[in-house]
Design a protein around this motif. Structure first.
Motif, PDB file in Angstrom:
ATOM      1  N   SER A 270       0.820  -1.215   0.000  1.00 24.12           N
ATOM      2  CA  SER A 270       0.000   0.000   0.000  1.00 24.12           C
ATOM      3  C   SER A 270       0.852   1.263   0.000  1.00 24.12           C
ATOM      4  CB  SER A 270      -0.943   0.002   1.200  1.00 24.12           C
ATOM      5  OG  SER A 270      -0.202  -0.103   2.385  1.00 24.12           O
ATOM      6  N   THR A 271       2.140   1.117   0.293  1.00 26.96           N
ATOM      7  CA  THR A 271       2.971   2.326   0.357  1.00 26.96           C
ATOM      8  C   THR A 271       3.996   2.407  -0.767  1.00 26.96           C
ATOM      9  OG1 THR A 271       4.273   1.100   1.954  1.00 26.96           O
ATOM     10  CG2 THR A 271       2.850   2.812   2.821  1.00 26.96           C
ATOM     11  N   VAL A 272       4.186   1.308  -1.503  1.00 22.03           N
ATOM     12  CA  VAL A 272       5.279   1.269  -2.480  1.00 22.03           C
ATOM     13  C   VAL A 272       5.142   2.388  -3.516  1.00 22.03           C
ATOM     14  CG1 VAL A 272       4.153  -0.477  -3.934  1.00 22.03           C
ATOM     15  CG2 VAL A 272       6.605  -0.237  -4.000  1.00 22.03           C
ATOM     16  N   ILE A 273       3.879   2.686  -3.900  1.00 20.69           N
ATOM     17  CA  ILE A 273       3.669   3.737  -4.891  1.00 20.69           C
ATOM     18  C   ILE A 273       4.118   5.094  -4.348  1.00 20.69           C
ATOM     19  CG2 ILE A 273       1.843   5.088  -6.008  1.00 20.69           C
ATOM     20  CD1 ILE A 273       0.541   2.522  -6.787  1.00 20.69           C
ATOM     21  N   PHE A 274       3.855   5.316  -3.065  1.00 17.69           N
ATOM     22  CA  PHE A 274       4.212   6.619  -2.501  1.00 17.69           C
ATOM     23  C   PHE A 274       5.718   6.728  -2.265  1.00 17.69           C
ATOM     24  CE2 PHE A 274      -0.170   5.663  -1.533  1.00 17.69           C
ATOM     25  CZ  PHE A 274      -0.766   6.735  -2.160  1.00 17.69           C
ATOM     26  N   VAL A 275       6.346   5.590  -1.970  1.00 11.79           N
ATOM     27  CA  VAL A 275       7.804   5.594  -1.866  1.00 11.79           C
ATOM     28  C   VAL A 275       8.390   5.947  -3.236  1.00 11.79           C
ATOM     29  CG1 VAL A 275       9.843   4.167  -1.440  1.00 11.79           C
ATOM     30  CG2 VAL A 275       7.826   3.929   0.023  1.00 11.79           C
ATOM     31  N   ALA A 276       7.832   5.319  -4.282  1.00  8.69           N
ATOM     32  CA  ALA A 276       8.292   5.631  -5.636  1.00  8.69           C
ATOM     33  C   ALA A 276       8.088   7.117  -5.926  1.00  8.69           C
ATOM     34  CB  ALA A 276       7.532   4.783  -6.652  1.00  8.69           C
ATOM     35  N   MET A 277       6.960   7.664  -5.473  1.00  8.27           N
ATOM     36  CA  MET A 277       6.675   9.076  -5.719  1.00  8.27           C
ATOM     37  C   MET A 277       7.731   9.966  -5.074  1.00  8.27           C
ATOM     38  SD  MET A 277       3.203  11.215  -4.911  1.00  8.27           S
ATOM     39  CE  MET A 277       3.481  11.613  -3.206  1.00  8.27           C
ATOM     40  N   VAL A 278       8.090   9.645  -3.830  1.00 12.44           N
ATOM     41  CA  VAL A 278       9.084  10.456  -3.129  1.00 12.44           C
ATOM     42  C   VAL A 278      10.415  10.415  -3.882  1.00 12.44           C
ATOM     43  CG1 VAL A 278      10.454  10.623  -1.016  1.00 12.44           C
ATOM     44  CG2 VAL A 278       7.999  10.196  -0.875  1.00 12.44           C
ATOM     45  N   ILE A 279      10.834   9.205  -4.275  1.00 14.57           N
ATOM     46  CA  ILE A 279      12.123   9.067  -4.955  1.00 14.57           C
ATOM     47  C   ILE A 279      12.130   9.854  -6.274  1.00 14.57           C
ATOM     48  CG2 ILE A 279      13.692   7.419  -6.077  1.00 14.57           C
ATOM     49  CD1 ILE A 279      12.720   5.358  -3.959  1.00 14.57           C
ATOM     50  N   ILE A 280      11.054   9.694  -7.038  1.00 14.18           N
ATOM     51  CA  ILE A 280      10.983  10.389  -8.332  1.00 14.18           C
ATOM     52  C   ILE A 280      10.981  11.902  -8.132  1.00 14.18           C
ATOM     53  CG2 ILE A 280       9.557  10.775 -10.398  1.00 14.18           C
ATOM     54  CD1 ILE A 280      10.704   8.008 -10.411  1.00 14.18           C
ATOM     55  N   LEU A 281      10.224  12.360  -7.133  1.00 15.26           N
ATOM     56  CA  LEU A 281      10.147  13.810  -6.918  1.00 15.26           C
ATOM     57  C   LEU A 281      11.505  14.388  -6.534  1.00 15.26           C
ATOM     58  CD1 LEU A 281       6.736  14.472  -5.154  1.00 15.26           C
ATOM     59  CD2 LEU A 281       7.461  15.139  -7.434  1.00 15.26           C
ATOM     60  N   VAL A 282      12.277  13.617  -5.784  1.00 14.28           N
ATOM     61  CA  VAL A 282      13.599  14.101  -5.395  1.00 14.28           C
ATOM     62  C   VAL A 282      14.526  14.133  -6.615  1.00 14.28           C
ATOM     63  CG1 VAL A 282      15.661  13.543  -4.042  1.00 14.28           C
ATOM     64  CG2 VAL A 282      13.394  13.373  -2.996  1.00 14.28           C
ATOM     65  N   LEU A 283      14.474  13.056  -7.408  1.00 15.88           N
ATOM     66  CA  LEU A 283      15.410  12.959  -8.533  1.00 15.88           C
ATOM     67  C   LEU A 283      14.952  13.764  -9.752  1.00 15.88           C
ATOM     68  CD1 LEU A 283      16.332   9.167  -8.317  1.00 15.88           C
ATOM     69  CD2 LEU A 283      17.587  11.128  -7.400  1.00 15.88           C
ATOM     70  N   ARG A 284      13.649  13.716 -10.012  1.00 15.98           N
ATOM     71  CA  ARG A 284      13.107  14.406 -11.186  1.00 15.98           C
ATOM     72  C   ARG A 284      11.835  15.127 -10.780  1.00 15.98           C
ATOM     73  NH1 ARG A 284      14.472  13.141 -16.698  1.00 15.98           N
ATOM     74  NH2 ARG A 284      12.435  13.872 -17.326  1.00 15.98           N
ATOM     75  N   PRO A 285      11.944  16.333 -10.242  1.00 15.03           N
ATOM     76  CA  PRO A 285      10.784  17.017  -9.654  1.00 15.03           C
ATOM     77  C   PRO A 285       9.605  17.152 -10.627  1.00 15.03           C
ATOM     78  CG  PRO A 285      12.803  18.170  -9.125  1.00 15.03           C
ATOM     79  CD  PRO A 285      13.178  17.105 -10.102  1.00 15.03           C
ATOM     80  N   ARG A 286       9.863  17.141 -11.918  1.00 18.10           N
ATOM     81  CA  ARG A 286       8.744  17.280 -12.852  1.00 18.10           C
ATOM     82  C   ARG A 286       8.202  15.935 -13.306  1.00 18.10           C
ATOM     83  NH1 ARG A 286       7.284  21.930 -15.115  1.00 18.10           N
ATOM     84  NH2 ARG A 286       8.165  23.703 -14.024  1.00 18.10           N
ATOM     85  N   GLY A 287       8.628  14.875 -12.656  1.00 24.47           N
ATOM     86  CA  GLY A 287       8.095  13.556 -12.986  1.00 24.47           C
ATOM     87  C   GLY A 287       8.859  12.902 -14.117  1.00 24.47           C
ATOM     88  N   LEU A 288       8.560  11.634 -14.341  1.00 20.60           N
ATOM     89  CA  LEU A 288       9.310  10.849 -15.328  1.00 20.60           C
ATOM     90  C   LEU A 288       9.176  11.416 -16.729  1.00 20.60           C
ATOM     91  CD1 LEU A 288       8.561   7.174 -14.203  1.00 20.60           C
ATOM     92  CD2 LEU A 288      10.716   8.422 -14.012  1.00 20.60           C
ATOM     93  N   PHE A 289       7.965  11.850 -17.077  1.00 20.92           N
ATOM     94  CA  PHE A 289       7.722  12.286 -18.448  1.00 20.92           C
ATOM     95  C   PHE A 289       7.397  13.772 -18.531  1.00 20.92           C
ATOM     96  CE2 PHE A 289       6.884   7.808 -18.156  1.00 20.92           C
ATOM     97  CZ  PHE A 289       7.446   7.274 -19.304  1.00 20.92           C
ATOM     98  N   GLY A 290       7.560  14.495 -17.433  1.00 23.03           N
ATOM     99  CA  GLY A 290       7.217  15.907 -17.417  1.00 23.03           C
ATOM    100  C   GLY A 290       8.217  16.725 -18.222  1.00 23.03           C
ATOM    101  N   LYS A 291       7.711  17.768 -18.826  1.00 22.92           N
ATOM    102  CA  LYS A 291       8.609  18.629 -19.607  1.00 22.92           C
ATOM    103  C   LYS A 291       9.372  19.524 -18.637  1.00 22.92           C
ATOM    104  CE  LYS A 291       5.247  18.830 -23.329  1.00 22.92           C
ATOM    105  NZ  LYS A 291       4.001  18.529 -22.607  1.00 22.92           N
ATOM    106  N   MET A 292      10.648  19.669 -18.898  1.00 22.29           N
ATOM    107  CA  MET A 292      11.440  20.568 -18.061  1.00 22.29           C
ATOM    108  C   MET A 292      11.077  22.008 -18.410  1.00 22.29           C
ATOM    109  SD  MET A 292      13.214  18.999 -15.911  1.00 22.29           S
ATOM    110  CE  MET A 292      13.393  17.279 -15.577  1.00 22.29           C
ATOM    111  N   ALA A 293      10.985  22.826 -17.394  1.00 19.38           N
ATOM    112  CA  ALA A 293      10.579  24.206 -17.660  1.00 19.38           C
ATOM    113  C   ALA A 293      11.627  24.939 -18.481  1.00 19.38           C
ATOM    114  CB  ALA A 293      10.348  24.937 -16.342  1.00 19.38           C
TER     115      ALA A 293
END
Lengths: 293, 395
Positions: A270-293
């Motif tokens: 139940s938490t693995v998705i949120f752990v993934a979210m934290v890691i991604i946000l730290v490494l790539r704040p705009r998400g995996l496929f988000g356009k860089m500003a």
């Protein structure tokens, strides 16, 4: 039994994860469209998913319309509700901070959920699997119910079709242009406000489709949307706010990840998705496929 | 219905207007989960049963009106506590009724232990009849250990030896699992695995698959409400062969997912509306004003409210010590015509009934769901008083 590594079980859990991933993808796709094109963080998305399921039930209970009919009609009705909501409320928020849209849709979600609870009660209503999709197929390592096979196939086709319309057709191009520079597009004679209304309607109608598809396998209760939408927001954040393709891939991928967690370490599922979210946000704040500003 | 509300409103105003009533009014504070998982089973529908009991009692006791307050504790101990405190300090509540959440009941238990206030709680934690018992505290449901035994033992006798648990990640779920595990291992069964699910879980198929992979013959559902219903629905979808063992199945669950989902399920229940003529007569009265038959939770609230009012009438006042002594000394009359007794540790010793679900062909429609197959005497289910750690149970 935390580390019971049974290959069949792992494969089975991943298939089930994929089924959930399809629901995540359909819902996050609608959210991504609404955020990407309208800039509204639609917290009411889960409620439209729930309404899709309840409308399928009501169409069956009052008019005798079966699953297939509901799959067409219920999303249209959800879309119509979406139009009313957009014209009366959401439209007024396009020019101000995203936060207000979030607050408005959150309030709306609580109100609609409360209303459904008053009408139908807390525990919800039954919905059977359509007769043509009963039974199971043997896929080697597990018996997969036919209905879940249908959910995976139909869900992926629906996601890809939506992506195609937005990214590869003239209609999609106009839409994207209208959000980028409404004044210019308006000058070309395109009715931008109507286009935005229809975009919102289409986004929530997608959630409605998801709701009808979920009706036979999940319990239809007032909280069903709220329960799933929290995960879906995590999917959108990981995929990159507003990225259409990102939301599809991330939805499916996180479903698989969740399945893998259920097979290997259930308490973490139940938490693995949120752990993934934290890691991604730290490494790539705009998400995996988000356009860089 | 309308007149009841009117009466309640009038009496509420009267309560405010009179500073010093000759006889103290009786005020019942109905503190329950009015939204959330158990709201259909209990909630407003059980409050309706409380009002019925008061109306049938005449709306007054010792010549003074009976007031009812109600509020939603939302399953949160802090919310429940602040309501209870306000009711006791400012509204002069005599009885806290329902309190259908162990965390809330445990908190309130400490609050009222030394006060002239009663609590009749539909909370099942065994702590509430042991170290957290109280002189004015009665448990209106089976405690978790009794529920676990009542549900698990018949299935063990029928040959179910390998158990898997799907448990709601609450205190209630874990306690149920622990007590049921004790009962299973004591009877020679084996627990092959289990998972705790969060309140937001909507897909249980993965857990069912795991249960199958581990060769479970029985799946204990230490959960309730929509979660339990989704599990049953998905077990049917995946053709799970293991027998389901739901701990808290009620009429409202069948209504929510359909009887076909719960085929071949058996268990135990405190009250079923179609058990005998007496229960049917009660269900008819209830249904006339509420639209559906009463659940076991609503029936319980009716029975306890009536017993409490009779006690006040008999002891001629609102002294909680006297009321509880009377309630223990006199058998509690049940809707089905039998009686129950209340012990000093707050346990109610009463028969439970085993049931099996009807097939869709047997069922005559909505609310016709169960066949009562037998009676398990209260003496077989009750917790052993000699082992109670409740200080008030001694002597």
């Amino acid at each position: 039994m935390p580390f019971d590594l049974n290959l069949n079980l792992i494969l089975g859990q991943m298939v089930l994860g994929l089924v959930n991933g399809v629901f995540y993808a359909i819902l996050s796709l609608g959210l991504a469209i609404i955020f990407g094109l309208l800039g509204v963080i639609n917290f009411a998305h889960g409620v439209f998913f729930m309404l899709g399921a309840f409308l399928a039930y009501m169409l069956g209970a009052t008019l005798g319309i079966g699953y297939w009919g509901s799959l067409l009609i219920a999303p249209v009705l959800v879309g119509l509700i979406g139009i009313v909501v957009e014209v009366l409320l959401i439209r007024r928020l396009y020019k101000i901070d995203h936060l207000y849209g979030l607050l408005l849709t959150l309030g709306l979600a609580l109100a609609i959920e409360g209303l459904i609870r008053i009408v139908f009660g807390q525990q919800g209503v039954p919905y059977p699997i359509p007769p043509s999709l009963r039974g199971a197929v043997d896929i080697g390592f597990m018996l997969l119910p036919l209905y879940r096979v249908w959910v995976v196939v139909a869900g992926i086709v629906l996601c890809l079709a939506t992506w195609f319309v937005i990214e590869r057709t003239p209609l999609g191009a106009k839409l994207r242009a209208a959000t980028d520079n409404p004044a210019m597009v308006q000058a070309f004679g395109i009715n931008v406000p109507v286009m935005l209304t229809l975009t919102y309607a289409a986004g929530v109608a997608l959630a409605g489709v998801g709701g009808v598809m979920a009706a036979p396998v999940m319990t239809i209760d007032p909280a069903m949307g709220t329960n799933i939408v929290i995960v879906v927001f995590a999917v959108v954040v990981i995929g990159g706010m507003g990225s259409i393709f990102g939301s599809i891939v991330t939805g499916l991928g996180l479903g698989l990840l969740e399945g893998l967690a259920k097979a290997t370490f259930p308490s973490a599922s139940s938490t693995v998705i949120f752990v993934a979210m934290v890691i991604i946000l730290v490494l790539r704040p705009r998400g995996l496929f988000g356009k860089m500003a | 219905m309308k007149t009841n509300w009117l009466k309640a409103a009038v009496s509420a105003i009267a309560l405010g207007a009179m500073s010093l009533p000759a006889y103290a009014d009786v005020t019942i504070g109905y503190l329950a989960q009015l939204t959330g998982g158990s709201a259909d089973l209990s909630g407003e529908s059980a409050l309706h049963a409380v009002r019925m009991a008061i109306d049938e009692f005449g709306g007054k006791v010792n010549g003074e009106p009976i007031n009812v307050l109600s509020a939603d504790h939302m399953g949160k101990a802090d919310v429940g506590m602040s309501i209870a405190r306000e009711w006791i300090d400012q509204k002069g509540v005599n009885l806290l009724l329902n309190v259908d959440n162990s965390a809330v009941a445990l908190a309130v238990s400490d609050l009222i232990r030394d006060k002239n206030v009663s609590m009749m709680m539909a909370a099942a934690s065994t702590k509430l009849i042991n170290e957290k018992c109280g002189p004015h505290q009665v448990m209106t449901v089976l405690d978790t250990a009794s529920v676990a035994r009542a549900v698990v033992l018949p299935q063990l006798k029928a040959g179910g030896k390998k158990w898997f648990f799907i448990t709601v990640d609450y205190a209630l779920g874990h306690e149920l699992q622990a007590r049921a595990t004790e009962a299973i291992t004591a009877a020679g069964g084996e627990v092959v695995g289990g998972v705790a699910h969060t309140p937001t879980t909507t897909d249980f198929s993965a857990y069912l698959l795991q249960a199958q992979a581990l060769g479970a013959t029985n799946i204990a559902l230490a959960t309730f409400g929509s979660w339990q219903n989704t599990i049953a629905k998905q077990a049917q979808e995946f053709g799970v062969k293991a027998t389901l063992a739901p701990f808290y199945l009620s009429d409202t669950d069948f209504k929510a997912v359909g009887l076909d989902v719960f085929q071949g399920v058996s268990g135990t229940i405190l009250f079923y509306w179609d058990q005998n003529d007496a229960t049917r007569a009660f269900a008819k009265r209830y249904r006339e004003s509420y639209g559906r038959p009463p659940t076991w939770a609503a029936a319980g609230m009716y029975e306890y409210t009536r017993h409490y009012l009779r006690a006040i009438d008999a002891v001629d006042g609102t002294d909680a010590d006297k009321i509880h002594a009377w309630m223990r000394e006199h058998p509690m009359e049940l809707i089905n015509g039998s009686t129950a007794t209340i012990r000093k540790d707050g346990v109610t010793v009463r028969d439970v009934f085993s049931y099996r679900t009807k097939t869709p062909a047997e069922s005559k429609g909505d609310w016709d769901y169960l066949v009562i197959t037998g009676t398990v005497p209260g003496d077989e289910v009750k917790p052993d008083l000699a082992q109670s750690t409740c200080p008030y149970a001694k002597g």
